[in-house]
Motif scaffolding. Structure first.
Motif, PDB file in Angstrom:
ATOM      1  N   ASP A   1       0.779  -1.235   0.000  1.00 33.35           N
ATOM      2  CA  ASP A   1       0.000   0.000   0.000  1.00 33.35           C
ATOM      3  C   ASP A   1       0.816   1.292   0.000  1.00 33.35           C
ATOM      4  OD1 ASP A   1       1.052  -0.366   2.480  1.00 33.35           O
ATOM      5  OD2 ASP A   1      -0.848  -0.309   3.578  1.00 33.35           O
ATOM      6  N   VAL A   2       2.153   1.202  -0.102  1.00 37.69           N
ATOM      7  CA  VAL A   2       2.919   2.461  -0.173  1.00 37.69           C
ATOM      8  C   VAL A   2       2.891   2.917  -1.637  1.00 37.69           C
ATOM      9  CG1 VAL A   2       5.178   3.534   0.155  1.00 37.69           C
ATOM     10  CG2 VAL A   2       4.380   1.782   1.761  1.00 37.69           C
ATOM     11  N   PRO A   3       2.345   4.137  -1.913  1.00 42.94           N
ATOM     12  CA  PRO A   3       2.214   4.567  -3.314  1.00 42.94           C
ATOM     13  C   PRO A   3       3.569   4.604  -4.035  1.00 42.94           C
ATOM     14  CG  PRO A   3       1.059   6.070  -1.827  1.00 42.94           C
ATOM     15  CD  PRO A   3       1.846   5.137  -0.966  1.00 42.94           C
ATOM     16  N   GLU A   4       3.514   4.311  -5.323  1.00 50.25           N
ATOM     17  CA  GLU A   4       4.719   4.217  -6.152  1.00 50.25           C
ATOM     18  C   GLU A   4       5.579   5.491  -6.058  1.00 50.25           C
ATOM     19  OE1 GLU A   4       6.002   1.619  -7.577  1.00 50.25           O
ATOM     20  OE2 GLU A   4       7.598   2.808  -8.529  1.00 50.25           O
ATOM     21  N   GLU A   5       4.926   6.692  -6.049  1.00 49.77           N
ATOM     22  CA  GLU A   5       5.731   7.942  -6.015  1.00 49.77           C
ATOM     23  C   GLU A   5       6.497   8.032  -4.699  1.00 49.77           C
ATOM     24  OE1 GLU A   5       2.267   7.399  -6.756  1.00 49.77           O
ATOM     25  OE2 GLU A   5       1.817   9.152  -5.486  1.00 49.77           O
ATOM     26  N   ILE A   6       5.862   7.560  -3.620  1.00 52.25           N
ATOM     27  CA  ILE A   6       6.552   7.624  -2.319  1.00 52.25           C
ATOM     28  C   ILE A   6       7.702   6.624  -2.304  1.00 52.25           C
ATOM     29  CG2 ILE A   6       6.273   7.244   0.182  1.00 52.25           C
ATOM     30  CD1 ILE A   6       3.658   8.620   0.017  1.00 52.25           C
ATOM     31  N   LYS A   7       7.453   5.439  -2.833  1.00 53.76           N
ATOM     32  CA  LYS A   7       8.544   4.450  -2.914  1.00 53.76           C
ATOM     33  C   LYS A   7       9.709   5.068  -3.690  1.00 53.76           C
ATOM     34  CE  LYS A   7       6.061   0.008  -2.940  1.00 53.76           C
ATOM     35  NZ  LYS A   7       5.630  -1.128  -3.756  1.00 53.76           N
TER      36      LYS A   7
ATOM     37  N   GLN B   1      15.167   7.184  -3.900  1.00 51.17           N
ATOM     38  CA  GLN B   1      16.161   8.144  -4.403  1.00 51.17           C
ATOM     39  C   GLN B   1      16.915   8.796  -3.240  1.00 51.17           C
ATOM     40  OE1 GLN B   1      16.903   8.298  -7.703  1.00 51.17           O
ATOM     41  NE2 GLN B   1      18.690   9.323  -6.812  1.00 51.17           N
ATOM     42  N   ALA B   2      16.168   9.108  -2.172  1.00 51.97           N
ATOM     43  CA  ALA B   2      16.805   9.780  -1.028  1.00 51.97           C
ATOM     44  C   ALA B   2      17.863   8.875  -0.383  1.00 51.97           C
ATOM     45  CB  ALA B   2      15.746  10.177  -0.006  1.00 51.97           C
ATOM     46  N   ILE B   3      17.564   7.581  -0.238  1.00 53.40           N
ATOM     47  CA  ILE B   3      18.601   6.740   0.398  1.00 53.40           C
ATOM     48  C   ILE B   3      19.758   6.448  -0.560  1.00 53.40           C
ATOM     49  CG2 ILE B   3      17.228   5.715   2.296  1.00 53.40           C
ATOM     50  CD1 ILE B   3      17.121   3.125   0.607  1.00 53.40           C
TER      51      ILE B   3
ATOM     52  N   ASP C   1      20.957   8.620  -2.702  1.00 53.14           N
ATOM     53  CA  ASP C   1      21.808   9.820  -2.627  1.00 53.14           C
ATOM     54  C   ASP C   1      22.649   9.799  -1.347  1.00 53.14           C
ATOM     55  OD1 ASP C   1      20.737  10.614  -4.973  1.00 53.14           O
ATOM     56  OD2 ASP C   1      19.314  12.055  -4.115  1.00 53.14           O
ATOM     57  N   MET C   2      21.996   9.416  -0.248  1.00 52.90           N
ATOM     58  CA  MET C   2      22.725   9.390   1.033  1.00 52.90           C
ATOM     59  C   MET C   2      23.833   8.322   0.986  1.00 52.90           C
ATOM     60  SD  MET C   2      21.189   8.691   4.807  1.00 52.90           S
ATOM     61  CE  MET C   2      20.646   7.040   4.473  1.00 52.90           C
ATOM     62  N   GLN C   3      23.496   7.154   0.436  1.00 50.56           N
ATOM     63  CA  GLN C   3      24.486   6.070   0.410  1.00 50.56           C
ATOM     64  C   GLN C   3      25.697   6.445  -0.439  1.00 50.56           C
ATOM     65  OE1 GLN C   3      24.880   3.322   2.247  1.00 50.56           O
ATOM     66  NE2 GLN C   3      26.815   3.097   1.146  1.00 50.56           N
ATOM     67  N   LEU C   4      25.440   7.185  -1.522  1.00 58.57           N
ATOM     68  CA  LEU C   4      26.534   7.625  -2.392  1.00 58.57           C
ATOM     69  C   LEU C   4      27.556   8.424  -1.577  1.00 58.57           C
ATOM     70  CD1 LEU C   4      26.391   6.838  -5.330  1.00 58.57           C
ATOM     71  CD2 LEU C   4      25.782   9.192  -5.900  1.00 58.57           C
ATOM     72  N   GLU C   5      27.031   9.289  -0.714  1.00 61.28           N
ATOM     73  CA  GLU C   5      27.934  10.075   0.160  1.00 61.28           C
ATOM     74  C   GLU C   5      28.687   9.159   1.119  1.00 61.28           C
ATOM     75  OE1 GLU C   5      26.034  13.277   2.254  1.00 61.28           O
ATOM     76  OE2 GLU C   5      24.998  13.893   0.423  1.00 61.28           O
ATOM     77  N   HIS C   6      27.962   8.171   1.680  1.00 66.27           N
ATOM     78  CA  HIS C   6      28.632   7.250   2.618  1.00 66.27           C
ATOM     79  C   HIS C   6      29.724   6.449   1.906  1.00 66.27           C
ATOM     80  CE1 HIS C   6      24.863   7.187   5.446  1.00 66.27           C
ATOM     81  NE2 HIS C   6      25.498   8.342   5.442  1.00 66.27           N
ATOM     82  N   SER C   7      29.431   6.019   0.668  1.00 65.87           N
ATOM     83  CA  SER C   7      30.432   5.229  -0.072  1.00 65.87           C
ATOM     84  C   SER C   7      31.654   6.106  -0.372  1.00 65.87           C
ATOM     85  CB  SER C   7      29.858   4.707  -1.389  1.00 65.87           C
ATOM     86  OG  SER C   7      28.803   3.834  -1.122  1.00 65.87           O
ATOM     87  N   HIS C   8      31.384   7.375  -0.695  1.00 71.64           N
ATOM     88  CA  HIS C   8      32.491   8.294  -0.980  1.00 71.64           C
ATOM     89  C   HIS C   8      33.343   8.493   0.281  1.00 71.64           C
ATOM     90  CE1 HIS C   8      33.693  11.977  -3.614  1.00 71.64           C
ATOM     91  NE2 HIS C   8      34.703  11.202  -3.326  1.00 71.64           N
ATOM     92  N   LEU C   9      32.650   8.665   1.390  1.00 74.85           N
ATOM     93  CA  LEU C   9      33.327   8.847   2.679  1.00 74.85           C
ATOM     94  C   LEU C   9      34.215   7.633   2.980  1.00 74.85           C
ATOM     95  CD1 LEU C   9      32.772  11.128   4.781  1.00 74.85           C
ATOM     96  CD2 LEU C   9      31.477   9.425   6.075  1.00 74.85           C
ATOM     97  N   SER C  10      33.658   6.450   2.732  1.00 79.06           N
ATOM     98  CA  SER C  10      34.401   5.212   3.004  1.00 79.06           C
ATOM     99  C   SER C  10      35.658   5.159   2.135  1.00 79.06           C
ATOM    100  CB  SER C  10      33.469   4.025   2.753  1.00 79.06           C
ATOM    101  OG  SER C  10      34.143   2.951   2.195  1.00 79.06           O
ATOM    102  N   ASN C  11      35.530   5.553   0.853  1.00 78.56           N
ATOM    103  CA  ASN C  11      36.700   5.545  -0.026  1.00 78.56           C
ATOM    104  C   ASN C  11      37.711   6.623   0.379  1.00 78.56           C
ATOM    105  OD1 ASN C  11      36.065   3.329  -1.483  1.00 78.56           O
ATOM    106  ND2 ASN C  11      35.330   4.420  -3.296  1.00 78.56           N
ATOM    107  N   LYS C  12      37.195   7.794   0.830  1.00 77.92           N
ATOM    108  CA  LYS C  12      38.121   8.868   1.224  1.00 77.92           C
ATOM    109  C   LYS C  12      39.008   8.430   2.389  1.00 77.92           C
ATOM    110  CE  LYS C  12      35.543  12.984  -0.124  1.00 77.92           C
ATOM    111  NZ  LYS C  12      34.515  13.878   0.408  1.00 77.92           N
TER     112      LYS C  12
END
Ligand code: SAM
Ligand code: SF4
Length: 482
Positions: free
Chosen positions: A388-394, A399-401, A403-414
């Motif tokens: 029941d979670v609408p497609e737009e919310i999914k 997308q938000a997680i 984007d956040m994970q991309l930063e975490h992966s970058h941090l891990s590589n740094k």
């Protein structure tokens, strides 16, 4: 083999043909094309299928237009995986109109559920074989050659293909998969795997060790032990803890890891997938003890809310999960950790989603595979909860997680900048013929100058630059073979 992107082995290789070199002998006259979708296990299964059919007189080809038989090894894990396969089958149908003798077959997880529709109703397939029916393929193909349709989707409680020596994909000749178990008994409520791949069963440890020995003798330097829940690997003991043969040793996952690690210090060991409820300290101890067991664990969390985890039937809480993360760091301080996350599971509220975000911020995974929940037929979630979670919310939560994970992966590589890591060379970099790529123990891709280096060699690289997906550096040392 060239570097194909980040650590997402599966996504980068979807639809890749199983090309086996040097099988075109006088006896191997029939041409086979295999295409694989889904998880590493499916890619590993395609190697077993290739082995069975090469013994039956087939030679594999890289171009489906040349094939006498096309087999598609399929995945049902999410709806979009199935849609991709169904689209692909339309291409093969086009070819069949021009080549009426062409045989098109489906293997793997979609086989059971779609056999009626695709063989009998839509008539787009000649053959369907489920994950435990691959030994039957020569017979099934004969049935098709005699003008009938052929289907075997029976699941087995014993089949592990232990005695079949897989023919390696057109692999890099450096890293290979070894299946150590099949099926899954966990019944996570979102997951179709227990229905498509059947009950959990483990493979004879001796055959696993022999496969590893064989690989290193053939020049391989890395193996990944595969299972849906490797921590539940067991040999000579039942699920209830009863010993089967008192004269033989019991082998659980920690012991198996040790046995494979002892094959050669030059053979790197990875494994996938761990289940947080079953990851034990003895496995971590074994990892810490052997330098050649890589400092990398894939530990899917799925969600950061205890209510959602309970509805998912995962068998652990976030507190338990975080304790396991602490244990990993205690035993193996340099260990990289990746995860799987599902967002938009049935009834997921904003607060519950935020708990997942908070857990990801707290752990700061080195890498994550993130998915929108996709309802699967027959699963506990499909029967008991509403998607029941609408497609737009999914979509926006995903997308938000990401984007956040991309930063975490970058941090891990740094964090690697200025440090030296040991790298196993896998091949030429996608971007430049002058560069090679390999992975460090933590599974990060590392790019460096080619010079006179070769794949399969171990080197030290001093890291001087990075993106969120890749490390770059200078070679400081080359190891000699032991
Ligand atoms: N056995 C592994 C485990 O338990 O972690 C993973 C198996 S599954 C092939 C890989 C990942 O696909 C899961 O960890 C989960 O995140 C995702 N997945 C499985 N079913 C899904 C579904 N119905 N919708 C979205 N993602 C799903
Ligand atoms: Fe699916 Fe859960 Fe088994 Fe993994 S452990 S394969 S998610 S049922």
């Amino acid at each position: 083999m060239r570097y194909k992107g980040n650590k997402v082995i599966e996504e980068g290789k979807q639809g890749e043909a199983t090309l086996v070199n040097a099988t075109t002998t006088l006896e191997n006259t029939k041409k086979l094309y295999i295409e694989s979708y889904g998880c590493q296990m499916n890619f590993s299964d395609s190697e077993i299928v290739a082995s069975i059919l090469i013994n039956d007189g087939y030679a594999t080809v890289a171009d489906y237009k040349e094939a006498d038989v096309i087999l598609v090894n399929t995945c049902s894990i999410r709806d979009n995986a199935e849609q991709r396969v169904l689209n692909r089958l339309r291409n093969f149908q086009g070819l069949k109109k021009k080549k009426p003798d062409l045989i098109v077959g489906m293997l793997g997880c979609m086989a059971e559920r779609l056999k009626h529709e695709l063989v009998e109703k839509k008539k787009v397939l000649d053959l369907v074989a489920g994950p435990d029916a691959y030994r039957d393929l020569p017979k099934l193909l004969q049935t098709v050659e005699s003008g009938q349709k052929a289907v075997n989707v029976l699941l087995s409680r014993e089949e592990t293909y232990a005695d079949i020596s897989p023919v390696r994909l057109d692999a890099n000749g450096v890293s290979a998969f070894i299946s150590i178990m099949r099926g899954c008994d966990n019944m996570c409520s979102f997951c179709v795997v227990p229905f498509t791949r059947g009950r959990e069963r483990s493979r004879d440890p001796e055959s696993i060790v022999n496969e590893a020995k064989d690989l290193i003798e053939n020049g391989y330097r890395e193996v990944t032990l595969l299972g849906q829940n490797v921590d539940s690997y067991k040999w000579n003991i039942t699920a209830k803890g009863e010993i089967i043969n008192a004269e033989e040793p019991v082998v659980k996952f920690a012991e198996l890891l040790e046995k494979v690690a002892m094959v050669s210090p030059d053979l790197r060991i990875r494994y996938s997938t761990s289940h947080p409820k079953d990851l034990t300290n003895d496995v971590l101890e074994t990892m810490a003890k052997y330098e050649n067991i890589c400092d990398y664990i894939h530990l899917p969390v799925q969600a950061g809310s205890n209510e959602i985890l309970q509805k998912m039937n995962r068998g652990y809480t976030t507190e338990w999960y975080l304790e396991r993360i602490s244990a990993i760091k205690r035993y193996i301080p340099e260990c990289a950790i990746s995860t799987d996350v599902i967002i938009g599971f049935c009834g997921e509220t904003d607060e519950q989603y935020t708990e997942t975000v908070d857990l990801m911020k707290n752990v700061k995974f080195d890498f994550a595979y993130m998915f929108k929940y996709s309802e699967r037929p027959k699963t506990l979630a499909e029967r008991n909860y509403s998607d029941d979670v609408p497609e737009e919310i999914k979509a926006s939560r995903l997308q938000a997680i990401i984007d956040m994970q991309l930063e975490h992966s970058h941090l891990s590589n740094k964090k690697m900048l200025g440090k030296t890591c040991k790298v196993l060379i896998e091949g030429i970099s996608k971007r430049s013929e002058e560069k090679l790529f390999g992975r460090n123990s933590q599974n990060s891709v590392v790019i460096f100058d080619r010079d006179d280096l070769k794949k399969g060699e171990y080197i030290d690289v001093l890291i001087d630059d990075c993106t969120s997906a890749t490390l770059f550096g200078k070679v400081t040392h080359k190891y000699t073979k032991r």
